[in-house]
Design a protein around this motif. Structure first.
Motif, short mmCIF file in Angstrom:
data_model
loop_
_atom_site.label_atom_id
_atom_site.label_comp_id
_atom_site.label_asym_id
_atom_site.label_seq_id
_atom_site.Cartn_x
_atom_site.Cartn_y
_atom_site.Cartn_z
N SER A 55 3.04 -43.37 18.53
CA SER A 55 1.70 -42.93 17.88
C SER A 55 1.95 -42.44 16.70
O SER A 55 2.52 -41.36 16.62
N ILE A 56 1.72 -43.06 15.51
CA ILE A 56 1.92 -42.92 14.14
C ILE A 56 0.50 -42.49 13.38
O ILE A 56 -0.40 -43.25 13.50
N PRO A 57 0.29 -41.10 12.94
CA PRO A 57 -1.18 -40.82 12.36
C PRO A 57 -1.30 -41.50 11.11
O PRO A 57 -0.34 -41.84 10.42
N ASP A 58 -2.37 -41.47 10.74
CA ASP A 58 -2.81 -42.05 9.33
C ASP A 58 -2.39 -41.48 8.22
O ASP A 58 -2.59 -42.00 7.21
N THR A 59 -1.94 -40.05 8.36
CA THR A 59 -1.45 -39.42 7.16
C THR A 59 -0.21 -39.94 6.85
O THR A 59 0.09 -39.76 5.73
N VAL A 60 0.65 -40.74 7.64
CA VAL A 60 1.88 -41.17 7.31
C VAL A 60 1.77 -42.43 6.18
O VAL A 60 1.03 -43.23 6.57
N THR A 61 2.67 -42.11 5.08
CA THR A 61 2.51 -43.07 3.95
C THR A 61 3.83 -43.98 3.93
O THR A 61 3.82 -45.04 3.26
N ASP A 62 4.99 -43.49 4.51
CA ASP A 62 6.25 -44.10 4.14
C ASP A 62 7.12 -43.91 5.74
O ASP A 62 7.16 -42.99 6.24
N ILE A 63 7.53 -44.98 6.05
CA ILE A 63 8.49 -45.16 7.23
C ILE A 63 9.59 -45.39 6.69
O ILE A 63 9.94 -46.62 6.00
N ARG A 78 1.12 -49.35 16.18
CA ARG A 78 0.07 -49.45 15.44
C ARG A 78 0.42 -48.78 14.15
O ARG A 78 0.82 -47.60 14.08
N LEU A 79 0.54 -49.46 13.06
CA LEU A 79 1.11 -48.75 11.53
C LEU A 79 -0.26 -48.12 11.34
O LEU A 79 -1.38 -48.48 11.43
N PRO A 80 0.13 -46.85 10.57
CA PRO A 80 -1.07 -45.96 9.88
C PRO A 80 -2.01 -46.82 8.66
O PRO A 80 -1.27 -47.68 8.09
N ASP A 81 -3.19 -46.62 8.71
CA ASP A 81 -4.10 -47.16 7.83
C ASP A 81 -3.64 -46.84 6.49
O ASP A 81 -3.92 -47.71 5.52
N ASN A 82 -2.71 -45.53 6.29
CA ASN A 82 -2.58 -45.11 4.75
C ASN A 82 -0.93 -45.64 4.42
O ASN A 82 -0.41 -45.02 3.41
N LEU A 83 -0.54 -46.29 5.38
CA LEU A 83 0.85 -46.53 5.03
C LEU A 83 1.12 -47.52 3.67
O LEU A 83 0.43 -48.37 3.52
N GLN A 84 1.96 -47.13 2.83
CA GLN A 84 2.44 -47.79 1.68
C GLN A 84 3.62 -48.35 1.77
O GLN A 84 3.81 -49.66 1.16
N ASN A 85 4.66 -47.64 2.41
CA ASN A 85 6.03 -48.20 2.15
C ASN A 85 6.73 -48.18 3.58
O ASN A 85 6.77 -47.33 4.41
N MET A 86 7.49 -49.45 3.92
CA MET A 86 8.36 -49.57 5.13
C MET A 86 9.65 -50.06 4.44
O MET A 86 9.63 -50.85 3.81
#
Length: 169
Positions: A55-63, A78-86
């Motif tokens: 479970s990844i919170p929506d605060t995470v922007t980078d994986i 389920r990837l976070p809604d605010n994710l910018q980079n993988m």
């Protein structure tokens, strides 16, 4: 079993997950010491073959790179809604079966989904403008890729994926 995360304070006063020990279903908190968790560092879950869900919170922007590398039992995330980079190899050699990229992601870098033998379905939103070479390299069972029409797809983005038909949205 208990879940133990180690965090690192970043220059922008947010935190990065740098290590994890615990059960096969980690729940990453959205904050630590009152500040948001924004990054999952390289290799945090690498080689955890027993990992089944995260479970990844929506605060995470980078994986980071290699985060889920070798997590063979991981079926979906389920990837976070605010994710910018993988980053490269983020999901390499994992057991994921399907993935929906969130609207906040702009591109998919090389080897993000390298050798995911169970990956069958990928949904890519209109926000993604480019999929780089080898982004989905050697995913032999990938049979459904939903793409936005304006997305630039490198000719080797799906190299080693013999069953890929593109479905444009």
């Amino acid at each position: 079993m208990e879940q133990n995360f180690i965090f690192k304070l970043l220059d922008d006063d947010t935190y990065c997950v740098t290590s994890y020990e615990g059960d096969a279903n980690p729940v990453i908190p959205d904050s630590y010491m009152g500040a948001p968790i924004t990054i999952i560092a390289d290799g945090v879950f690498k080689g955890r073959v027993e990992l089944s869900s995260v479970s990844i919170p929506d605060t995470v922007t980078d994986i980071g790179g290699f985060v889920f590398d070798g997590c063979y039992s991981l079926k979906s995330v389920r990837l976070p809604d605010n994710l910018q980079n993988m980053w490269q190899y983020a999901f390499a050699r994992s057991g994921i079966e399907q993935i929906s990229i969130p609207d906040s992601v702009r591109n998919i870098v090389p080897f993000t989904f390298f050798r995911c033998p169970r990956l069958r379905r990928v949904e890519i939103p209109e926000s993604v403008t480019e999929i780089y070479a080898n982004a989905f390299k050697d995913c032999p069972n990938l049979t459904e890729v939903i793409l936005p029409r304006g997305c630039k797809v490198h000719e080797l983005a799906f190299d080693g994926c013999p069953k890929v038909p593109y479905i444009y949205i």
